[in-house]
Motif scaffolding. Sequence first.
Motif, PDB file in Angstrom:
ATOM      1  N   ASP A 148       0.834  -1.207   0.000  1.00 50.63           N
ATOM      2  CA  ASP A 148       0.000   0.000   0.000  1.00 50.63           C
ATOM      3  C   ASP A 148       0.866   1.252   0.000  1.00 50.63           C
ATOM      4  OD1 ASP A 148      -2.115  -1.705   0.085  1.00 50.63           O
ATOM      5  OD2 ASP A 148      -2.767  -1.185   2.113  1.00 50.63           O
ATOM      6  N   THR A 149       1.846   1.278   0.867  1.00 50.51           N
ATOM      7  CA  THR A 149       2.823   2.358   0.918  1.00 50.51           C
ATOM      8  C   THR A 149       4.197   1.749   1.182  1.00 50.51           C
ATOM      9  OG1 THR A 149       2.519   2.724   3.297  1.00 50.51           O
ATOM     10  CG2 THR A 149       1.146   4.034   1.798  1.00 50.51           C
ATOM     11  N   ALA A 150       5.237   2.492   0.892  1.00 52.09           N
ATOM     12  CA  ALA A 150       6.599   2.044   1.147  1.00 52.09           C
ATOM     13  C   ALA A 150       7.480   3.265   1.384  1.00 52.09           C
ATOM     14  CB  ALA A 150       7.146   1.223  -0.022  1.00 52.09           C
ATOM     15  N   ARG A 151       8.412   3.147   2.285  1.00 53.94           N
ATOM     16  CA  ARG A 151       9.295   4.260   2.601  1.00 53.94           C
ATOM     17  C   ARG A 151      10.496   4.299   1.661  1.00 53.94           C
ATOM     18  NH1 ARG A 151       9.279   3.542   9.213  1.00 53.94           N
ATOM     19  NH2 ARG A 151       7.172   4.414   9.540  1.00 53.94           N
ATOM     20  N   LEU A 152      10.819   5.501   1.234  1.00 53.57           N
ATOM     21  CA  LEU A 152      12.044   5.736   0.467  1.00 53.57           C
ATOM     22  C   LEU A 152      13.063   6.276   1.455  1.00 53.57           C
ATOM     23  CD1 LEU A 152      13.310   5.768  -2.439  1.00 53.57           C
ATOM     24  CD2 LEU A 152      12.731   8.208  -2.487  1.00 53.57           C
ATOM     25  N   TYR A 153      14.027   5.425   1.820  1.00 58.47           N
ATOM     26  CA  TYR A 153      14.998   5.777   2.852  1.00 58.47           C
ATOM     27  C   TYR A 153      16.167   6.570   2.280  1.00 58.47           C
ATOM     28  CZ  TYR A 153      12.623   2.378   5.861  1.00 58.47           C
ATOM     29  OH  TYR A 153      11.688   1.696   6.606  1.00 58.47           O
ATOM     30  N   GLN A 154      16.822   7.300   3.177  1.00 57.38           N
ATOM     31  CA  GLN A 154      17.992   8.086   2.782  1.00 57.38           C
ATOM     32  C   GLN A 154      19.178   7.200   2.436  1.00 57.38           C
ATOM     33  OE1 GLN A 154      18.330  11.241   2.258  1.00 57.38           O
ATOM     34  NE2 GLN A 154      17.120  12.497   3.663  1.00 57.38           N
ATOM     35  N   ALA A 155      19.305   6.060   3.112  1.00 54.87           N
ATOM     36  CA  ALA A 155      20.498   5.228   2.949  1.00 54.87           C
ATOM     37  C   ALA A 155      20.122   3.753   2.940  1.00 54.87           C
ATOM     38  CB  ALA A 155      21.486   5.518   4.072  1.00 54.87           C
ATOM     39  N   ALA A 156      21.116   2.910   2.645  1.00 56.56           N
ATOM     40  CA  ALA A 156      20.904   1.465   2.579  1.00 56.56           C
ATOM     41  C   ALA A 156      20.593   0.874   3.941  1.00 56.56           C
ATOM     42  CB  ALA A 156      22.126   0.782   1.974  1.00 56.56           C
ATOM     43  N   SER A 157      20.906   1.610   4.998  1.00 59.73           N
ATOM     44  CA  SER A 157      20.549   1.197   6.352  1.00 59.73           C
ATOM     45  C   SER A 157      20.144   2.440   7.133  1.00 59.73           C
ATOM     46  CB  SER A 157      21.729   0.492   7.038  1.00 59.73           C
ATOM     47  OG  SER A 157      22.839   1.378   7.125  1.00 59.73           O
ATOM     48  N   GLY A 158      19.467   2.233   8.228  1.00 62.99           N
ATOM     49  CA  GLY A 158      19.016   3.371   9.010  1.00 62.99           C
ATOM     50  C   GLY A 158      17.536   3.631   8.796  1.00 62.99           C
ATOM     51  N   VAL A 164      14.809   1.461  -0.972  1.00 61.30           N
ATOM     52  CA  VAL A 164      13.516   0.858  -0.674  1.00 61.30           C
ATOM     53  C   VAL A 164      13.733  -0.589  -0.260  1.00 61.30           C
ATOM     54  CG1 VAL A 164      11.273   0.181  -1.624  1.00 61.30           C
ATOM     55  CG2 VAL A 164      12.290   2.339  -2.295  1.00 61.30           C
ATOM     56  N   ASP A 165      12.952  -1.033   0.739  1.00 62.05           N
ATOM     57  CA  ASP A 165      13.005  -2.445   1.120  1.00 62.05           C
ATOM     58  C   ASP A 165      12.659  -3.317  -0.077  1.00 62.05           C
ATOM     59  OD1 ASP A 165      13.674  -1.875   3.748  1.00 62.05           O
ATOM     60  OD2 ASP A 165      11.580  -1.855   4.425  1.00 62.05           O
ATOM     61  N   ASN A 166      13.460  -4.348  -0.305  1.00 62.07           N
ATOM     62  CA  ASN A 166      13.234  -5.212  -1.463  1.00 62.07           C
ATOM     63  C   ASN A 166      11.848  -5.847  -1.452  1.00 62.07           C
ATOM     64  OD1 ASN A 166      15.782  -4.682  -2.433  1.00 62.07           O
ATOM     65  ND2 ASN A 166      16.725  -6.505  -1.516  1.00 62.07           N
TER      66      ASN A 166
END
Length: 492
Positions: free
Chosen positions: A12-22, A56-58
């Motif tokens: 439904d939604t997904a977070r676009l993170y700043q980095a590969a971790s965190g 993004v989480d795979n």
Amino acid sequence: MNDSVTKYIGSDTARLYQAASGSQVRLELLWGDRAQLLEAGPSRSKVRARGKTGWVDNAALGGQSLLEVYIIDVGQGDGILIRTPDDRHLMIDGGYARSKQPSGKNAADFVDWKFAKDYGRDTIKLDAMIASHCDADHYGGLADLLDVAQTAELDAKKLQVEAFYHAGVAWWTNPANGQRWLGPSSADKRWLTQLMGSRNEVLAALKPGAEPRLQGEWAGFMAHVCKARTAAGRITPVRRLSQKDGFLPGFDGAGGGVAIKVLGPWEQTLAGKPALHSYASAPSQNTNGNSVLLRLDHGRARILLTGDLNTASQRALLDDYAGRRIEFQCDVAKACHHGSDDVSYEFLAALRPAVTVISSGDSEGHDHPRPAIVAASATTGHLQVEQDRIVTPLVYSTEIARSVQLGKPLRLITPDHAHEQAELAKIRIEAAVTKAGDLNPSKTTRTLASTLVVAGLVYGLVNIRTDGETIICATLNEKDHSWSVRKIRSRF
């Protein structure tokens, strides 16, 4: 590194993170958003999405291309962008021209953002552009997109339009008095008999001294349309639509694609020529009443786009489709005429939508959406209750979804001086205020201390997306820029 693979958000939604971790988040993505894969990682992948680069989480990248319908906040008016799963785009209406917008923005700006920023393309390619009818709060934004003199307003460098469609009713110059009119009608006054047609007919009607001759802003808009070109560099074909077309050309659902049914305006043959309903002597009743009426079918999902249909035209359509009123039933309906109360309750009941989206504006003179119509949209909608909670009907309004962030001036900083707050009461400013649809702004004078600053603007765009079974409706949360999502299942 791989910059050629397109993925789609499957949750439904997904977070676009700043980095590969965190846990630091750049923005939130929505089901069906495209994510250009830049670098695959073990748990997160680097992507470009919504004009931003992040991770993004795979698990969120297992989605598919959807049917996307954007009901764009254009204030008073309509503006709609449609993207089909096979990456074709249609633009229906665009709101008032920028010059008449209090915000200076309309649907042209959203479409430009979609192609230039979200997709990263330098060309806006529309497989179809449709003016639902000849009122300025619908075609003005289309004119801004077509007007090459305004290219500086756009990030995209080129515009390609594969086909332009219209409703047939047009503004003509009355040969008797030079004023605008909709042309002659039948002897019994029930049918409009002077319809605009193909590109060649439009070009002929734009010439000085032509009879009939197109009039005013509508003539200027059609002149821009006639200059449009396709991706192959050919002239963009122009065509009138009616229920006799059956489907929008190229969108008949063949091969499992999206089908776009043309349900109106209703065409009749009169003395061997096409004619459309004449509903009243008031021109607005006929321009609105003969709006292009479309139904988008994808899988089991149905979305109805109604233009500015009014009571007279809705009642006529109920008669025209006697025995076939099921054609109007839908999961999602774009409300008729911005929530005006000039609406047939019986017609709304025939739609029975689970979701109604009202494209409403700010003009106090219109006062849209009207309370009775908000109520009618609910009482005629498909009722679904689960665990003592209403699932549907849902009623959205672009105006309600819109918000502004206001601030109070603290200091005025100029190159050689900083004016503290106490001094702001002595500084007067003159402002030009344009109400929605007004040609000329009115002037007002205020002290800077008593003037609020618009620090941010959240547009009330409503996202409708479906895979043909599930439908989501989403608006942007004005506080943290996350998505508010409601999910339903198609019942067709």
